[in-house]
Design an enzyme around this catalytic site. Sequence first.
Site, PDB file in Angstrom:
ATOM      1  N   ASP A 263      -0.845  -4.984 -21.100  1.00 42.24           N
ATOM      2  CA  ASP A 263       0.196  -5.455 -20.530  1.00 42.24           C
ATOM      3  C   ASP A 263       1.025  -6.380 -19.768  1.00 42.24           C
ATOM      4  O   ASP A 263       1.068  -7.486 -19.296  1.00 42.24           O
ATOM      5  CB  ASP A 263       2.202  -5.467 -21.176  1.00 42.24           C
ATOM      6  CG  ASP A 263       1.403  -4.543 -22.685  1.00 42.24           C
ATOM      7  OD1 ASP A 263       1.855  -5.561 -23.186  1.00 42.24           O
ATOM      8  OD2 ASP A 263       3.359  -4.193 -22.852  1.00 42.24           O
TER       9      ASP A 263
ATOM     10  N   HIS B 142       0.708  -1.064  -0.007  1.00 44.77           N
ATOM     11  CA  HIS B 142       0.230  -0.068  -0.131  1.00 44.77           C
ATOM     12  C   HIS B 142       0.785   1.458   0.107  1.00 44.77           C
ATOM     13  O   HIS B 142       1.304   1.395   0.180  1.00 44.77           O
ATOM     14  CB  HIS B 142      -0.742  -0.119   1.272  1.00 44.77           C
ATOM     15  CG  HIS B 142      -1.796   1.060   1.515  1.00 44.77           C
ATOM     16  ND1 HIS B 142      -2.095   2.313   0.040  1.00 44.77           N
ATOM     17  CD2 HIS B 142      -1.389   2.122   2.486  1.00 44.77           C
ATOM     18  CE1 HIS B 142      -3.146   2.579   0.930  1.00 44.77           C
ATOM     19  NE2 HIS B 142      -2.322   3.292   2.264  1.00 44.77           N
TER      20      HIS B 142
ATOM     21  N   TYR C  54       6.180 -13.522 -25.235  1.00 47.25           N
ATOM     22  CA  TYR C  54       7.205 -11.783 -25.139  1.00 47.25           C
ATOM     23  C   TYR C  54       8.706 -12.608 -24.430  1.00 47.25           C
ATOM     24  O   TYR C  54       7.597 -13.187 -23.462  1.00 47.25           O
ATOM     25  CB  TYR C  54       6.241 -10.907 -24.276  1.00 47.25           C
ATOM     26  CG  TYR C  54       6.516 -10.057 -23.195  1.00 47.25           C
ATOM     27  CD1 TYR C  54       6.943  -8.920 -23.821  1.00 47.25           C
ATOM     28  CD2 TYR C  54       7.838  -9.725 -22.173  1.00 47.25           C
ATOM     29  CE1 TYR C  54       7.851  -7.944 -23.762  1.00 47.25           C
ATOM     30  CE2 TYR C  54       8.449  -8.618 -21.345  1.00 47.25           C
ATOM     31  CZ  TYR C  54       8.461  -7.407 -22.241  1.00 47.25           C
ATOM     32  OH  TYR C  54       8.894  -7.105 -22.258  1.00 47.25           O
TER      33      TYR C  54
ATOM     34  N   HIS D 232      -8.951   7.648  -1.174  1.00 46.00           N
ATOM     35  CA  HIS D 232      -7.293   6.870  -0.398  1.00 46.00           C
ATOM     36  C   HIS D 232      -6.323   6.588  -1.270  1.00 46.00           C
ATOM     37  O   HIS D 232      -5.525   7.522  -1.388  1.00 46.00           O
ATOM     38  CB  HIS D 232      -7.840   5.684   0.510  1.00 46.00           C
ATOM     39  CG  HIS D 232      -6.982   5.510   1.740  1.00 46.00           C
ATOM     40  ND1 HIS D 232      -6.632   4.441   2.617  1.00 46.00           N
ATOM     41  CD2 HIS D 232      -5.175   5.506   1.672  1.00 46.00           C
ATOM     42  CE1 HIS D 232      -5.583   4.179   3.211  1.00 46.00           C
ATOM     43  NE2 HIS D 232      -4.759   4.671   2.824  1.00 46.00           N
TER      44      HIS D 232
ATOM     45  N   HIS E 112       0.679   5.970  -0.713  1.00 44.14           N
ATOM     46  CA  HIS E 112       0.088   6.900  -1.503  1.00 44.14           C
ATOM     47  C   HIS E 112       1.111   7.681  -2.520  1.00 44.14           C
ATOM     48  O   HIS E 112       1.114   8.856  -2.862  1.00 44.14           O
ATOM     49  CB  HIS E 112       0.209   8.338  -0.760  1.00 44.14           C
ATOM     50  CG  HIS E 112      -0.538   7.540   1.304  1.00 44.14           C
ATOM     51  ND1 HIS E 112      -1.430   8.352   1.537  1.00 44.14           N
ATOM     52  CD2 HIS E 112      -0.835   6.161   1.809  1.00 44.14           C
ATOM     53  CE1 HIS E 112      -3.254   7.233   2.284  1.00 44.14           C
ATOM     54  NE2 HIS E 112      -1.930   6.813   2.428  1.00 44.14           N
TER      55      HIS E 112
HETATM   56 ZN   LIG Z   1      -2.863   4.660   3.120  1.00 38.62          ZN
END
Ligand SMILES: [Zn+2]
Length: 241
Positions: free
Chosen positions: A127, A102, A236, A178, A104
Site C-alpha cells: 500500500d 532519522h 482508495y 545503523h 532508531h
Molecule cells: Zn542515528
Amino acid sequence: MVVPLTMDVYKTLREEAFEANLEIKRRNLAIYTWGNASAFDPDKGVFAIKPSGVEYDELTPKNMVLVDLEGKVIDGKLKPSSDTKTHLVLYRKFMGIYGVTHTHSPYAVAWAQAGKPVPVFGTTHADHCAYEIPCTAFMNPEEVKNNYELETGNLIVNTFKNSSLDYSQITMTLVAGHGPFTWGNSAAQSVCHSVILEEICKMALFTVMIEPGAKPLPDHIIRKHWERKHGPDAYYGQKQL
Ligand SMILES: [Zn+2]
C-alpha cells in the site's frame, strides 16, 4: 547566495521542523534524544533541524537550527543535530524532497543491523511502497573516518543510484548497522514514512519468525495494492469534492 536573517522569514520552516520532531516522540519512534527531523525550503536553500542532544520536551520552534546547503548554520544558538550532513546530502541529491527523518526505532534498526532489505511480504507494505525497502552496504573505514555523516548521505544516494531505485517511489531506506532514514514532500510526511516503515519492519520480522522461508507477495497483488492508492485510477479513500 545571500540569505536574509529576518526571523519571520523562517517561522513556518522552524514550526514544521519542531512539529515533525515532536511527532517522532509522540509516535514512540525514539527515546531520549535518539532521532531527528528537518524541514527544507528549496527556494531559500535552507533547512531547519533539531538541535543536537536536546531532549524532545525541551524543543521549541525557536531552538530549531537553520542550516544552508553548504552546512553553514545561518541561525541558531545551539549546535544542529550530529546527523545534519546526512540530511544535507539528501536535500542536495534527492531533488523535490522537503523533509527528512532519522530515528532508531527498534524494528527498523533490527533489519538494518541484520543488513537486510525488507521484502514486500504483504499488502500493508505494498500500500505504501511497491518495492522492497533497500538496505545499504556497511560503511568502509575510509567513509567512517573522513566525513562520517556526509558519507552516510552519499551511501544512501549511491545505493539508490547504483540499483536504479526511484527515491520518489521508495521514500525510505535502512543504513546497514545503523537505522532508518525516510523523506517526503514535507517534514510531517517524512515522519509519517518513518512510522509506516517501523510497522512494516515489525510485521516482516514476525513473518520470518513464523516462516523463515516466507516468499514475497506475488507481483500482481503488489501492483493492485499500490495502484488502488497511488495509480492513475486510484480509488482508495474519499473522492475529492
Ligand atoms: Zn542515528
